[in-house]
Design a protein around this motif. Structure first.
Motif, PDB file in Angstrom:
ATOM      1  N   LEU A 190       0.828  -1.214   0.000  1.00 23.99           N
ATOM      2  CA  LEU A 190       0.000   0.000   0.000  1.00 23.99           C
ATOM      3  C   LEU A 190       0.860   1.261   0.000  1.00 23.99           C
ATOM      4  O   LEU A 190       0.370   2.353  -0.273  1.00 23.99           O
ATOM      5  CB  LEU A 190      -0.906   0.015   1.229  1.00 23.99           C
ATOM      6  N   GLY A 191       2.146   1.061   0.292  1.00 28.10           N
ATOM      7  CA  GLY A 191       3.068   2.206   0.301  1.00 28.10           C
ATOM      8  C   GLY A 191       2.852   3.088   1.513  1.00 28.10           C
ATOM      9  O   GLY A 191       3.228   4.259   1.497  1.00 28.10           O
ATOM     10  N   THR A 192       2.275   2.543   2.557  1.00 23.86           N
ATOM     11  CA  THR A 192       1.967   3.390   3.725  1.00 23.86           C
ATOM     12  C   THR A 192       3.077   3.382   4.774  1.00 23.86           C
ATOM     13  O   THR A 192       3.006   4.097   5.753  1.00 23.86           O
ATOM     14  CB  THR A 192       0.662   2.904   4.391  1.00 23.86           C
ATOM     15  N   PHE A 193       4.132   2.517   4.565  1.00 22.85           N
ATOM     16  CA  PHE A 193       5.190   2.429   5.584  1.00 22.85           C
ATOM     17  C   PHE A 193       6.073   3.678   5.551  1.00 22.85           C
ATOM     18  O   PHE A 193       6.155   4.351   4.534  1.00 22.85           O
ATOM     19  CB  PHE A 193       6.044   1.160   5.365  1.00 22.85           C
ATOM     20  N   MET A 194       6.659   3.945   6.719  1.00 20.71           N
ATOM     21  CA  MET A 194       7.510   5.133   6.792  1.00 20.71           C
ATOM     22  C   MET A 194       8.979   4.709   6.891  1.00 20.71           C
ATOM     23  O   MET A 194       9.290   3.611   7.350  1.00 20.71           O
ATOM     24  CB  MET A 194       7.124   6.015   7.973  1.00 20.71           C
ATOM     25  N   VAL A 195       9.856   5.605   6.433  1.00 18.93           N
ATOM     26  CA  VAL A 195      11.293   5.358   6.534  1.00 18.93           C
ATOM     27  C   VAL A 195      11.872   6.551   7.291  1.00 18.93           C
ATOM     28  O   VAL A 195      11.759   7.681   6.837  1.00 18.93           O
ATOM     29  CB  VAL A 195      11.945   5.221   5.140  1.00 18.93           C
ATOM     30  N   ASP A 196      12.419   6.257   8.427  1.00 18.62           N
ATOM     31  CA  ASP A 196      12.951   7.325   9.277  1.00 18.62           C
ATOM     32  C   ASP A 196      14.453   7.128   9.362  1.00 18.62           C
ATOM     33  O   ASP A 196      14.918   6.156   9.943  1.00 18.62           O
ATOM     34  CB  ASP A 196      12.291   7.193  10.669  1.00 18.62           C
ATOM     35  N   ILE A 197      15.235   7.996   8.775  1.00 24.35           N
ATOM     36  CA  ILE A 197      16.669   7.690   8.642  1.00 24.35           C
ATOM     37  C   ILE A 197      17.527   8.377   9.710  1.00 24.35           C
ATOM     38  O   ILE A 197      17.171   9.419  10.235  1.00 24.35           O
ATOM     39  CB  ILE A 197      17.183   8.043   7.235  1.00 24.35           C
ATOM     40  N   GLU A 198      18.677   7.712   9.961  1.00 27.39           N
ATOM     41  CA  GLU A 198      19.716   8.286  10.834  1.00 27.39           C
ATOM     42  C   GLU A 198      21.030   7.624  10.431  1.00 27.39           C
ATOM     43  O   GLU A 198      21.032   6.516   9.889  1.00 27.39           O
ATOM     44  CB  GLU A 198      19.406   8.024  12.309  1.00 27.39           C
ATOM     45  N   PRO A 199      22.186   8.282  10.687  1.00 29.52           N
ATOM     46  CA  PRO A 199      23.454   7.681  10.278  1.00 29.52           C
ATOM     47  C   PRO A 199      23.736   6.431  11.125  1.00 29.52           C
ATOM     48  O   PRO A 199      23.587   6.444  12.341  1.00 29.52           O
ATOM     49  CB  PRO A 199      24.486   8.767  10.570  1.00 29.52           C
ATOM     50  N   ILE A 230      26.300   5.244   7.326  1.00 30.90           N
ATOM     51  CA  ILE A 230      25.373   5.420   6.191  1.00 30.90           C
ATOM     52  C   ILE A 230      23.986   5.670   6.759  1.00 30.90           C
ATOM     53  O   ILE A 230      23.573   5.013   7.719  1.00 30.90           O
ATOM     54  CB  ILE A 230      25.365   4.154   5.296  1.00 30.90           C
ATOM     55  N   SER A 231      23.275   6.644   6.095  1.00 27.08           N
ATOM     56  CA  SER A 231      21.913   6.953   6.572  1.00 27.08           C
ATOM     57  C   SER A 231      20.990   5.779   6.302  1.00 27.08           C
ATOM     58  O   SER A 231      20.945   5.268   5.176  1.00 27.08           O
ATOM     59  CB  SER A 231      21.365   8.161   5.825  1.00 27.08           C
ATOM     60  N   ALA A 232      20.258   5.355   7.329  1.00 20.35           N
ATOM     61  CA  ALA A 232      19.298   4.264   7.124  1.00 20.35           C
ATOM     62  C   ALA A 232      18.321   4.244   8.302  1.00 20.35           C
ATOM     63  O   ALA A 232      18.594   4.808   9.364  1.00 20.35           O
ATOM     64  CB  ALA A 232      20.033   2.934   7.026  1.00 20.35           C
ATOM     65  N   ASP A 233      17.171   3.594   8.022  1.00 13.77           N
ATOM     66  CA  ASP A 233      16.190   3.395   9.095  1.00 13.77           C
ATOM     67  C   ASP A 233      16.675   2.189   9.902  1.00 13.77           C
ATOM     68  O   ASP A 233      16.802   1.085   9.340  1.00 13.77           O
ATOM     69  CB  ASP A 233      14.816   3.118   8.465  1.00 13.77           C
ATOM     70  N   PRO A 234      17.003   2.347  11.209  1.00  7.88           N
ATOM     71  CA  PRO A 234      17.598   1.224  11.965  1.00  7.88           C
ATOM     72  C   PRO A 234      16.710  -0.030  11.976  1.00  7.88           C
ATOM     73  O   PRO A 234      17.209  -1.150  11.830  1.00  7.88           O
ATOM     74  CB  PRO A 234      17.749   1.777  13.380  1.00  7.88           C
ATOM     75  N   LYS A 235      15.381   0.170  12.064  1.00  5.71           N
ATOM     76  CA  LYS A 235      14.478  -0.981  12.112  1.00  5.71           C
ATOM     77  C   LYS A 235      14.510  -1.747  10.790  1.00  5.71           C
ATOM     78  O   LYS A 235      14.563  -2.977  10.756  1.00  5.71           O
ATOM     79  CB  LYS A 235      13.047  -0.498  12.367  1.00  5.71           C
ATOM     80  N   LEU A 236      14.471  -0.965   9.713  1.00  9.76           N
ATOM     81  CA  LEU A 236      14.436  -1.608   8.390  1.00  9.76           C
ATOM     82  C   LEU A 236      15.756  -2.307   8.093  1.00  9.76           C
ATOM     83  O   LEU A 236      15.780  -3.419   7.557  1.00  9.76           O
ATOM     84  CB  LEU A 236      14.139  -0.591   7.281  1.00  9.76           C
ATOM     85  N   LEU A 237      16.884  -1.646   8.462  1.00 14.13           N
ATOM     86  CA  LEU A 237      18.191  -2.242   8.217  1.00 14.13           C
ATOM     87  C   LEU A 237      18.319  -3.549   9.011  1.00 14.13           C
ATOM     88  O   LEU A 237      18.777  -4.572   8.481  1.00 14.13           O
ATOM     89  CB  LEU A 237      19.301  -1.265   8.632  1.00 14.13           C
ATOM     90  N   ARG A 238      17.834  -3.492  10.230  1.00 15.72           N
ATOM     91  CA  ARG A 238      17.890  -4.701  11.070  1.00 15.72           C
ATOM     92  C   ARG A 238      17.055  -5.818  10.439  1.00 15.72           C
ATOM     93  O   ARG A 238      17.463  -6.979  10.377  1.00 15.72           O
ATOM     94  CB  ARG A 238      17.353  -4.340  12.469  1.00 15.72           C
TER      95      ARG A 238
END
Ligand code: ADP
Length: 728
Positions: free
Chosen positions: A557-566, A602-610
């Motif tokens: 649905l494309g409703t997920f969010m991406v919150d980035i941090e280094p 590298i900038s990334a969403d920690p939850k998604l990267l995990r």
């Protein structure tokens, strides 16, 4: 040919005209000569008659007798004188037909004819002429004269009679000569001169009197002259060509005017004058006619043997040019034209055959094309053909129905007519694929109908090449998947809601299991503990599945969010490895780390990267038998970071590798070895990696191992605003 004829005719005419003029001049010269002679003859004649008359008048006997008769009127004397005149004088000149002696008053006193005596001639103009003196004789004009019982045209010669002693004028003597005599003398002279010469044969000389009468036997009716010719004004005492003479004949003539007012005319009909040249003319005419005939025959032969066949060949060639192949040239000659005709017929036959063959082929191709066109026209998919710059050459009916634009509106336009709804990057990528890489482009696109309504389409654009392999255009297919998308969305939403709803009861179940394990009043038997542990495992699997389903629906649905941090990727990887420590230890797996020491944050969403690392490492541990090796790599490559997770596990069967990123797909060997698993992990992380501008790929060999490789840009993930975080 006609030009040659005209030239010959013109040249011939000029030669003819030159000759005619020359001959005319020659004739004129002859006429002048003749005229001079005739005039001389006439003058001599007249002179002769004058001399004769003077001679008579000086006769002593006549003079004496005349004096006597005037004085005495003696009849005897008269008879004597008459006799003297008749016997002694008249015979001296046969052309003189009578002699009269007159007294001073004009009365005839003696004559060669007695009948004349006594006639009063005083009114005769020439007799009374005062200038007459002894030794001269006056010549009358040609006139009608009634003397000597003859009424004829004649000339009268008058000489004075004078007294022998005193010289006094006593009277006159007149002698008469018939005009006929004068004329015939001229004619005889003429005959004498012209008799031998052919050229002068038709020449004619005549005298014209002072009163313009023609003195010629032909125009003398007894005593009168019947024809008058104003010769003075016609010939003007000179020469002339082409005038109409007294008889109405076109003539050439010469006139010499004499002092006494007479004109001697010598003429010849022009026809006679030009007779010799006319013969030449006639010959030329014959020659011309023969030449003409010859030319006509040559032209006819040329036409029949050369021009006609050439015309026939040219007509036939023209017919072939106009598409009429049923042509046959029938030239029977045995020369080059005949050969040409045979070759032409053979060529026409070959042309006819290839024309028939081509016509059949064209019919066939056209029929096929028509069928093909009908099929394309009737296809439910939107189909367009464009040139290499994207200008539309053809659009089918579905294209009209889907876009809302008519074929006329589309043709000559570009597909941007209903496009321009996607980011520029999308179109740039599309053009690069189809025009530069010359590959097929496939994708989903949002377009806008003519009525403003947006729609989603699946597109396939293929480059078209000509026989030389040159790109000449594209064929584009669009399938409207708006409805399908709506249904998919509805389904995903349903899954999202359902999984969300399932999470609450599952959490409660979990709590109670934990409570049963920890806070239960009575101690649990081993059996009870075993059952409770099974329930706990199943519940966790259920939560995992529900979370995965929820994540899939949020991704779709494309409703997920991406919150980035280094982030330090090595730390994140180690974190996951630490969590998996018990399983690794249990399986006695060897973990090899190949981390790049220089790897930046590298900038990334920690939850998604995990989530990404966890999935790859869990799978590696899960699908690798005991004592295997898992190698983890983190490397910087240009402007990308390369993450590798390699194992020495069961691998993925070759025939199933293509489906590995599909939702719910699990390979057969994995199902057997590890019943736990939902087949959603790889689908989720692939979506997340691609969303971050990265790629994921793998290599695998059954029973040898698998290597997953992820490449992500060093700039990291893109931040995305969304309504929900992904469930972990
Ligand atoms: P799950 O692991 O829960 O089945 P995944 O989506 O993570 O679901 O993986 C899908 C499938 O991919 C697995 O079921 C398995 O067949 C295959 N697979 C993934 N990783 C590996 C691996 N390291 N070795 C062998 N097979 C793997």
């Amino acid at each position: 040919m006609i030009c040659i004829l005209l030239f010959v005719a013109g040249a011939t005419y000029l030669i003819f005209a030159g000759q005619r003029d020359q001959i005319t001049q020659e004739v004129l010269s002859e006429l002048v000569l003749m005229n001079n002679i005739e005039q001389n003859v006439l003058s001599q004649q007249i002179e002769n008659f004058q001399r004769r008359t003077i001679d008579f008048s000086s006769d002593g006997f006549i003079r004496d007798m005349a004096k006597e008769i005037i004085a005495t009127k003696n009849k005897k004397d008269i008879e004597l004188l008459n006799l003297h005149l008749r016997k002694n004088k008249l015979p001296l000149e046969p052309n003189i037909y009578g002699i009269n002696i007159l007294d001073e008053k004009g009365t005839i006193i003696a004559s060669t004819d007695d009948g004349e005596i006594g006639r009063d001639e005083s009114k005769d103009a020439y007799y009374t002429r005062s200038e007459l003196s002894y030794g001269t004789a006056f010549v009358s004009d040609f006139e009608s004269m009634n003397h000597f019982k003859k009424n004829v045209v004649a000339l009268a010669f008058v000489a004075p009679l004078t007294d022998k002693q005193t010289g006094e004028r006593i009277g006159g003597l007149m002698s008469f000569v018939e005009a006929d005599q004068v004329v015939s003398a001229l004619n005889q002279q003429e005959k004498l001169l012209t008799g031998t010469e052919e050229a002068l044969e038709s020449m004619r000389t005549f005298v014209v009197s002072k009163d313009d009468f023609v003195v010629s036997g032909q125009y003398m009716d007894g005593a009168s002259l019947t024809k008058k010719v104003a010769i003075g004004s016609i010939l003007q005492c000179g020469r002339k060509v082409g005038y109409t003479n007294a008889e109405g004949v076109v003539s050439v003539g010469v006139a010499s005017c004499m002092d006494n007012g007479w004109t001697v005319v010598t003429e010849k009909s022009q026809a006679d004058a030009l007779a010799p040249i006319m013969d030449t003319g006639t010959n030329i005419m014959y020659l011309m006619a023969t030449l003409l005939l010859l030319i006509l025959i040559i032209m006819y032969l040329l036409n029949r043997n050369i021009v006609d066949p050439i015309e026939l060949l040219s007509r036939s060639a023209k017919k072939i040019g106009e598409g009429d192949m049923e042509v046959y040239t029938d030239i029977a000659s045995h020369d080059e034209l005949g050969d040409l005709s045979i070759a032409f017929n053979e060529m026409a036959l070959r042309l006819r055959n290839s024309h028939r063959f081509l016509a059949a082929r064209i019919r066939e191709v056209t029929e096929n094309f028509e069928k093909f066109k009908l099929a394309v026209e009737a296809a439910s998919d939107h189909i367009i053909i464009t040139d290499k710059d994207g200008f539309i050459l053809y659009a089918n009916r579905s294209a009209e129905m889907i876009t809302g634009y008519t074929q006329q509106e589309m043709i000559g336009n570009r597909p941007s007519l209903w496009g321009k709804q996607m980011p520029t990057e999308f179109y740039r990528n599309m053009w690069r694929t189809i025009k530069e890489e010359k590959k097929i482009f496939t994708g989903e696109i949002t377009n806008k109908r003519k009525n403003g309504q947006l729609y989603i389409a699946e597109i396939h654009i293929a480059p078209l090449f000509d026989e030389q392999g040159e790109l000449y255009g594209f064929v584009g297919l669009e399938r409207d998947i708006t409805r399908q998308k709506e249904i998919d969305t509805a389904k995903t939403e349903f899954v999202s809601i359902a999984s969300h709803q399932l999470r609450t009861p599952l959490t409660i179940i979990n709590w109670y299991i934990e409570m049963l394990e920890t806070t239960a009043g009575a101690p649990l038997s081993d059996k009870q503990k075993e059952y409770l542990s099974e329930i706990d495992r199943a519940s966790h699997r259920m939560i995992e599945l529900v979370n995965a389903l929820l994540n899939v629906s949020r991704i779709d649905l494309g409703t997920f969010m991406v919150d980035i941090e280094p982030l330090d990727f090595a730390l994140a990887m180690d974190d996951v490895l630490k969590d998996l420590g018990p399983q690794i230890a249990k399986k006695k797996l060897r973990i090899a780390k190949e981390y790049d020491a220089q790897l930046p944050q590298i900038s990334a969403d920690p939850k998604l990267l995990r989530m990404i690392f966890q999935n790859l490492l869990t799978n590696a541990v899960k699908y690798t038998p005991d004592e295997g090796t898992v190698t983890v790599g983190l490397k910087k490559q240009d402007r990308r970071v390369r993450i590798t997770v390699a194992d020495t596990g069961i691998g993925i069967p070759k025939e199933q590798q293509a489906k590995i990123f599909e939702k719910f797909f699990r390979a057969d060997n994995a199902r057997i070895k590890e019943p736990d698993g939902n087949g959603l992990g790889l689908y989720i992380i692939k979506s997340l990696i691609e969303h971050s501008g990265g790629t994921i790929a793998f290599t695998s060999k059954e029973d040898a191992g698998t290597t997953f490789v992820i490449e992500m840009p060093l700039i990291g993930m893109k931040k995305k605003e969304g309504t929900r975080p992904l469930a972990v």
